[in-house]
Write an enzyme that holds these catalytic residues in place. Structure first.
Site, mmCIF file in Angstrom:
data_model
loop_
_atom_site.group_PDB
_atom_site.id
_atom_site.type_symbol
_atom_site.label_atom_id
_atom_site.label_comp_id
_atom_site.label_asym_id
_atom_site.label_seq_id
_atom_site.Cartn_x
_atom_site.Cartn_y
_atom_site.Cartn_z
ATOM 1 N N ASN A 1 73.432 55.113 38.410
ATOM 2 C CA ASN A 1 73.156 56.477 39.058
ATOM 3 C C ASN A 1 73.805 57.783 38.630
ATOM 4 O OD1 ASN A 1 75.030 57.086 41.374
ATOM 5 N ND2 ASN A 1 74.400 54.919 41.952
ATOM 6 N N ARG A 2 73.510 59.047 39.079
ATOM 7 C CA ARG A 2 74.160 60.009 38.677
ATOM 8 C C ARG A 2 75.286 60.624 39.314
ATOM 9 N NH1 ARG A 2 70.344 64.636 37.671
ATOM 10 N NH2 ARG A 2 72.175 65.565 36.993
#
Ligand code: CTP
Length: 405
Positions: free
Chosen positions: A207-208
């Site tokens: 994820n970011r």
């Protein structure tokens, strides 16, 4: 803002150059005041070129301007980096035998000392007493970093990295008060960054999350006196914060194991990490190749909820009075806005505080600033104004302090 960068006479004086640049690049008016001995390490011309202002060490230059009084009076922030044992001793006893110490006596703004010295000097009772005196006078004395010192020895006493000094100095400008030492004697566990769930040796689901908010939490908690363990998932190559123990993990499973281990006996756990909710059921031992047996779907299974597990363990009486802080990154959708989802999440998770960030459209992820809301299990809701991630961390810790047993 008018920033005074005071430079003590230690080998780390060269790092003050990066610090000066950070302040000038962010639009501040910087005045560098080295001690005489600092000029043994870095030349006056370097500081003049970097700051764009004249550099003096004594009180007898520009006498009609009365700089030994005026510079301190007009400063919005004074940062001493590196703060040597000798310089802190002189400052603690109120000496005014050069331009820098005279400036420290006349300054009424926040003052930050970033110490750098050998471990023996840092731990000597004289230095310990001087640090306590400076803190009692309202100055912020940073915890030094641990690591390699000049020569072969290692231990606490390394100058915190310029990025870190800059972050803390900026926080003091934003807070406009000294950083409290309210977490002394406390053990705090912080998780940060995103987990990676492998598909094969080269691919993962991730994820970011950049880890910046969790790192800021750990950094500010440590500088408020806590003994901090940072469980770090994937981050964008962040420097470890000074005086923080960092445990690196990759997967949600590893993060859960590390959080469980370190939360025993801790006073607070702050789950800033973006933990993957799911992981692939099958992890290929070799790289998945294009060819006859291409997978057209990835079967997933649920990861355990680490935060909910902590809350349950506390209910079962296993974790004493551990305070538990969760984070929620929300976008809002057709079922409700950000705050509606966040309130439901707080009730579901059962933690004491929930830090809520609205995400998407360049907000929260990877950037240096953040804002949001802080929801308390007691029903309190506080807006967290836009500011640095250190400022948001600091506000969360302000609310956490009274919850500690
Ligand atoms: N968290 C956790 N373990 C997980 C997932 C999340 O401990 N397996 C923690 C996060 O660190 C964060 C909080 O739970 O502090 C909220 O994470 P979030 O992903 O927003 O919560 P979810 O329960 O997964 O909710 P959603 O359905 O919105 O994904």
């Amino acid at each position: 803002m008018r920033i005074v960068v005071g430079v003590g006479g230690g080998i780390a004086a060269y790092k003050a150059c990066s610090l000066v640049r950070k302040f000038t690049e962010t639009g501040h008016d910087v005045r560098v005041i080295p001690t005489e001995s600092a000029l043994q390490f870095v030349g006056k011309a370097t500081f003049e070129a970097l700051s764009g202002n004249p550099v003096h060490t004594g009180v007898f230059a520009d006498v009609p301007e009365v700089p030994h009084v005026r510079i301190g009076q007009e400063a919005d922030l004074v940062v001493i980096a590196p703060a040597t044992a000798d310089l802190m001793a002189r400052a603690a006893s109120g000496r005014a035998d050069d331009l820098l110490t005279a400036t420290l006596l006349t300054a009424r703004c926040p003052v930050v000392f970033a110490p750098a010295m050998h471990t023996e000097m840092w731990e000597h009772p004289a230095t310990v007493a001087n640090v306590a005196t400076l803190r009692a006078h309202g100055s912020t004395v940073m915890e030094p970093a641990s690591g390699r010192l000049t020569g072969a020895d290692t231990g606490p006493g390394r100058l915190p990295e310029p990025e870190e000094i800059f972050a803390l100095a900026s926080l003091l400008l934003e807070r406009s008060d000294a950083l409290p030492r309210d977490l002394e004697g406390r053990r705090v566990v912080v998780s940060a960054g995103g987990t990676r769930e492998p598909l094969d040796p080269v691919r993962f689901l991730g994820n970011r999350s950049s880890g910046k908010q969790g790192y800021a939490m750990a950094r500010v908690a440590a500088q408020r006196g806590a003994q901090v363990t940072l469980i770090a998932g994937n981050t964008i190559g962040l420097e470890p914060p000074a005086a923080v123990e960092v445990v690196h993990v990759t997967t949600a499973e590893q993060m859960g194991t590390a959080v469980d281990k370190h939360s025993a006996g801790a006073d607070a756990v702050i789950m800033a990490a973006a933990v993957a909710d799911f992981r692939p059921v099958n992890v290929a031992a070799a790289k998945i190749k294009k060819g006859a047996h291409e997978p057209n779907s990835i079967e997933l299974t649920k990861n355990r909820d680490i935060l909910a597990g902590l809350v349950q363990a506390r209910r079962d009486g296993q974790l004493g009075g551990l305070a538990i802080v969760g984070f929620a990154a929300e976008t809002g959708d057709e079922h409700g806005d950000v705050l509606t989802h966040a309130r439901a999440k707080l009730a579901r998770k059962g933690c004491d505080l929930l830090v809520v960030n609205a995400v998407g459209e360049g907000k929260a992820f990877e950037v240096d600033n953040n804002d949001g809301w802080l929801l308390g299990a007691d029903g309190t809701e506080q807006a967290l104004d836009h500011g640095s991630k250190a400022l948001l961390a600091s506000r969360v810790l302000d609310a956490l302090g009274p919850l500690l047993r």
